[in-house]
Scaffold this active site. Structure first.
Site, mmCIF file in Angstrom:
data_model
loop_
_atom_site.group_PDB
_atom_site.id
_atom_site.type_symbol
_atom_site.label_atom_id
_atom_site.label_comp_id
_atom_site.label_asym_id
_atom_site.label_seq_id
_atom_site.Cartn_x
_atom_site.Cartn_y
_atom_site.Cartn_z
ATOM 1 N N GLY A 1 7.011 3.761 8.592
ATOM 2 C CA GLY A 1 6.542 3.862 7.235
ATOM 3 C C GLY A 1 5.203 3.313 6.950
ATOM 4 O O GLY A 1 4.743 3.145 5.947
ATOM 5 N N ASP B 1 8.449 12.027 12.325
ATOM 6 C CA ASP B 1 8.793 12.691 11.097
ATOM 7 C C ASP B 1 10.196 12.542 10.794
ATOM 8 O O ASP B 1 11.019 13.384 11.544
ATOM 9 C CB ASP B 1 8.094 13.976 11.110
ATOM 10 C CG ASP B 1 8.344 14.880 9.693
ATOM 11 O OD1 ASP B 1 9.367 14.457 8.661
ATOM 12 O OD2 ASP B 1 7.487 15.617 9.328
ATOM 13 N N ILE C 1 9.987 4.495 3.675
ATOM 14 C CA ILE C 1 9.752 5.867 3.644
ATOM 15 C C ILE C 1 10.203 6.681 2.440
ATOM 16 O O ILE C 1 11.338 6.328 1.819
ATOM 17 C CB ILE C 1 10.427 6.578 4.835
ATOM 18 C CG1 ILE C 1 9.506 6.071 6.087
ATOM 19 C CG2 ILE C 1 10.125 8.118 4.568
ATOM 20 C CD1 ILE C 1 10.115 6.709 7.132
ATOM 21 N N ALA D 1 7.888 12.381 -2.902
ATOM 22 C CA ALA D 1 8.203 13.445 -3.848
ATOM 23 C C ALA D 1 6.983 14.289 -4.095
ATOM 24 O O ALA D 1 5.870 13.548 -4.107
ATOM 25 C CB ALA D 1 8.615 12.979 -5.172
ATOM 26 N N TYR E 1 8.741 8.233 -13.117
ATOM 27 C CA TYR E 1 9.321 8.075 -11.954
ATOM 28 C C TYR E 1 10.416 9.141 -11.552
ATOM 29 O O TYR E 1 10.675 9.512 -10.250
ATOM 30 C CB TYR E 1 10.040 6.430 -11.588
ATOM 31 C CG TYR E 1 9.981 5.995 -10.395
ATOM 32 C CD1 TYR E 1 9.088 6.041 -9.492
ATOM 33 C CD2 TYR E 1 11.425 5.719 -9.646
ATOM 34 C CE1 TYR E 1 9.143 5.350 -8.203
ATOM 35 C CE2 TYR E 1 11.691 5.126 -8.384
ATOM 36 C CZ TYR E 1 10.585 5.089 -7.817
ATOM 37 O OH TYR E 1 10.597 4.751 -6.508
ATOM 38 N N LYS F 1 16.235 7.145 -5.275
ATOM 39 C CA LYS F 1 16.407 5.739 -4.807
ATOM 40 C C LYS F 1 18.054 5.319 -5.272
ATOM 41 O O LYS F 1 18.389 4.304 -4.842
ATOM 42 C CB LYS F 1 15.430 4.882 -5.498
ATOM 43 C CG LYS F 1 13.841 4.982 -5.302
ATOM 44 C CD LYS F 1 13.705 4.418 -3.706
ATOM 45 C CE LYS F 1 12.312 4.509 -3.485
ATOM 46 N NZ LYS F 1 12.221 4.499 -2.168
ATOM 47 N N THR G 1 -0.061 1.020 -3.675
ATOM 48 C CA THR G 1 -0.249 1.717 -2.261
ATOM 49 C C THR G 1 -0.433 3.160 -2.358
ATOM 50 O O THR G 1 -0.529 3.806 -3.582
ATOM 51 C CB THR G 1 1.390 1.572 -1.719
ATOM 52 O OG1 THR G 1 2.205 2.156 -2.522
ATOM 53 C CG2 THR G 1 1.676 0.125 -1.367
ATOM 54 N N SER H 1 1.500 5.649 -2.062
ATOM 55 C CA SER H 1 2.638 6.272 -2.645
ATOM 56 C C SER H 1 2.663 6.055 -4.051
ATOM 57 O O SER H 1 2.742 6.902 -4.732
ATOM 58 C CB SER H 1 3.863 6.081 -2.123
ATOM 59 O OG SER H 1 4.271 6.470 -0.554
HETATM 60 P P1 NAD Z 1 3.068 4.199 1.684
HETATM 61 O O1 NAD Z 1 2.534 5.433 1.315
HETATM 62 O O2 NAD Z 1 2.206 3.068 2.371
HETATM 63 O O3 NAD Z 1 4.544 4.319 2.559
HETATM 64 C C1 NAD Z 1 5.236 5.610 2.438
HETATM 65 C C2 NAD Z 1 5.474 6.014 3.825
HETATM 66 O O4 NAD Z 1 6.419 6.915 3.866
HETATM 67 C C3 NAD Z 1 4.275 6.502 4.548
HETATM 68 O O5 NAD Z 1 4.108 5.599 5.711
HETATM 69 C C4 NAD Z 1 4.562 7.807 4.994
HETATM 70 O O6 NAD Z 1 3.804 8.174 6.256
HETATM 71 C C5 NAD Z 1 5.938 7.750 4.996
HETATM 72 N N1 NAD Z 1 6.636 9.186 5.077
HETATM 73 C C6 NAD Z 1 6.719 9.970 3.999
HETATM 74 N N2 NAD Z 1 7.227 11.196 4.496
HETATM 75 C C7 NAD Z 1 7.771 11.041 5.810
HETATM 76 C C8 NAD Z 1 8.355 11.677 6.555
HETATM 77 N N3 NAD Z 1 8.808 12.975 6.488
HETATM 78 N N4 NAD Z 1 8.546 11.284 8.131
HETATM 79 C C9 NAD Z 1 8.352 9.902 8.480
HETATM 80 N N5 NAD Z 1 7.441 9.080 7.222
HETATM 81 C C10 NAD Z 1 7.273 9.605 6.160
HETATM 82 O O7 NAD Z 1 3.791 3.522 0.285
HETATM 83 P P2 NAD Z 1 4.427 2.198 -0.029
HETATM 84 O O8 NAD Z 1 4.513 1.989 -1.309
HETATM 85 O O9 NAD Z 1 4.446 1.294 1.359
HETATM 86 O O10 NAD Z 1 6.209 2.831 0.288
HETATM 87 C C11 NAD Z 1 7.074 2.561 1.161
HETATM 88 C C12 NAD Z 1 8.508 2.226 0.684
HETATM 89 O O11 NAD Z 1 8.360 1.257 -0.320
HETATM 90 C C13 NAD Z 1 8.702 3.557 -0.204
HETATM 91 O O12 NAD Z 1 10.074 3.897 0.060
HETATM 92 C C14 NAD Z 1 8.482 3.399 -1.607
HETATM 93 O O13 NAD Z 1 9.354 3.879 -2.536
HETATM 94 C C15 NAD Z 1 8.928 1.800 -1.519
HETATM 95 N N6 NAD Z 1 8.618 1.132 -2.844
HETATM 96 C C16 NAD Z 1 7.234 1.084 -3.158
HETATM 97 C C17 NAD Z 1 6.827 0.365 -4.273
HETATM 98 C C18 NAD Z 1 5.371 0.256 -4.683
HETATM 99 O O14 NAD Z 1 5.191 -0.179 -5.912
HETATM 100 N N7 NAD Z 1 4.444 0.652 -3.985
HETATM 101 C C19 NAD Z 1 7.971 -0.391 -5.021
HETATM 102 C C20 NAD Z 1 9.060 -0.311 -4.674
HETATM 103 C C21 NAD Z 1 9.587 0.461 -3.541
#
Ligand code: NAD
Length: 254
Positions: free
Chosen positions: A14, A65, A91, A94, A154, A161, A192, A194
């Site tokens: 991720g 992937d 990961i 949406a 969301y 989730k 980030t 996402s």
């Molecule tokens: P990010 O965009 O840096 O990470 C998301 C990752 O998911 C990316 O590396 C992307 O390549 C990967 N991904 C998406 N589709 C994929 C696939 N088909 N195969 C492999 N990898 C795939 O953003 P982030 O915020 O670091 O998100 C990481 C996790 O943290 C997610 O589950 C997100 O929901 C969760 N999260 C984020 C926050 C926030 O506010 N940023 C808060 C709570 C939870």
């Protein structure tokens, strides 16, 4: 000083860029002496993740992937013969339109896509990694408060989730007898790539910063340190849990 993850090998899925929560976790795991293996989603992110690997002591970097069974099978095959002690699943995905229009308008395809990438992938990753965790270990995924509360914009991701957190409990129950613990960290909002897909995300940051008990937002390093705890022997009694690292925001009512 002894390092909490010395002698352990962690697979981290991720990382997209330096803002990814998975990158903060990788940095903390390395600080604590873990050997890392990283994956990236596809060709588009290869360069970025390989560059970041340079800052992490040049770990192995593999493509995966999580929507592709062949990639997951290939991942298990490339890691066979080695032992894994920790797996971080960070990961989610949406379609942007499903994070903008009313939830009731969510398309079947958009709903299924969010579930596949953000929830089912944890089950698929657990199945691929568990045979390599011959000495037991820890699996950790990342979730958000939108699983149990209605948070504006969301939408479909909140439902994914909720399924992810339920999957954590079922996986913890099944893998526990093999000494594998499965937990989720519910992180507060962090800017980030996402998060930028969620409309009015800066407003969310503002509200949380003003109302969280600690009166501030979440630092990715705090999420990473919680992951260190869960992956280390300090977390040996914790499984099937959702640990909040959100400056306490989740306890607040109106
Ligand atoms: P990010 O965009 O840096 O990470 C998301 C990752 O998911 C990316 O590396 C992307 O390549 C990967 N991904 C998406 N589709 C994929 C696939 N088909 N195969 C492999 N990898 C795939 O953003 P982030 O915020 O670091 O998100 C990481 C996790 O943290 C997610 O589950 C997100 O929901 C969760 N999260 C984020 C926050 C926030 O506010 N940023 C808060 C709570 C939870």
């Amino acid at each position: 000083m002894s390092q909490l993850l010395e002698g352990k090998t962690a697979l981290i899925l991720g990382i997209a860029n330096k803002w990814s929560l998975a990158f903060a976790i990788a940095q903390a795991f390395r600080r604590e002496g873990a050997k890392l293996i990283l994956t990236y989603q596809g060709e588009r992110l290869k360069r970025s993740v390989e560059d970041l690997a340079g800052e992490l002591g040049e770990p192995r970097v593999l493509e995966c992937d999580v929507t592709k069974d062949d990639d997951l099978a290939q991942l298990t095959e490339s890691l066979e013969g080695g032992r894994l002690d920790a797996v971080v699943h960070s990961i989610a995905f949406a379609n942007r339109e499903d994070l903008e229009r009313p939830f009731v308008e969510t398309s079947r395809a958009g709903y299924l896509l969010a579930q596949e990438v953000s929830s089912y992938s944890m089950v698929a990753v657990a199945r691929a990694a568990a045979p390599l965790m011959t000495g037991g270990g820890a699996m950790i995924t990342l979730t958000y408060l939108g699983s149990t509360r209605v948070l504006t914009n969301y939408n479909v991701m909140g439902v994914a989730k909720a399924a992810l957190e339920a999957s954590v409990r079922y996986l913890a129950s099944e893998l526990g007898p093999r000494g594998i613990r499965v937990n989720a960290i519910s992180a507060g909002p962090v800017k980030t790539a996402s998060a930028r897909g969620i409309r009015d995300f800066s407003k969310i940051l503002q509200v949380v910063g003003e109302h969280a008990p600690l009166r501030r937002n979440t630092d990715p390093a705090e999420v990473a340190d919680a992951a260190v705890f869960l992956a280390s022997d300090l977390g040996r009694g914790v499984t099937g849990d959702v640990m909040f690292v959100d400056a306490g925001f989740h306890i607040m009512g109106l």
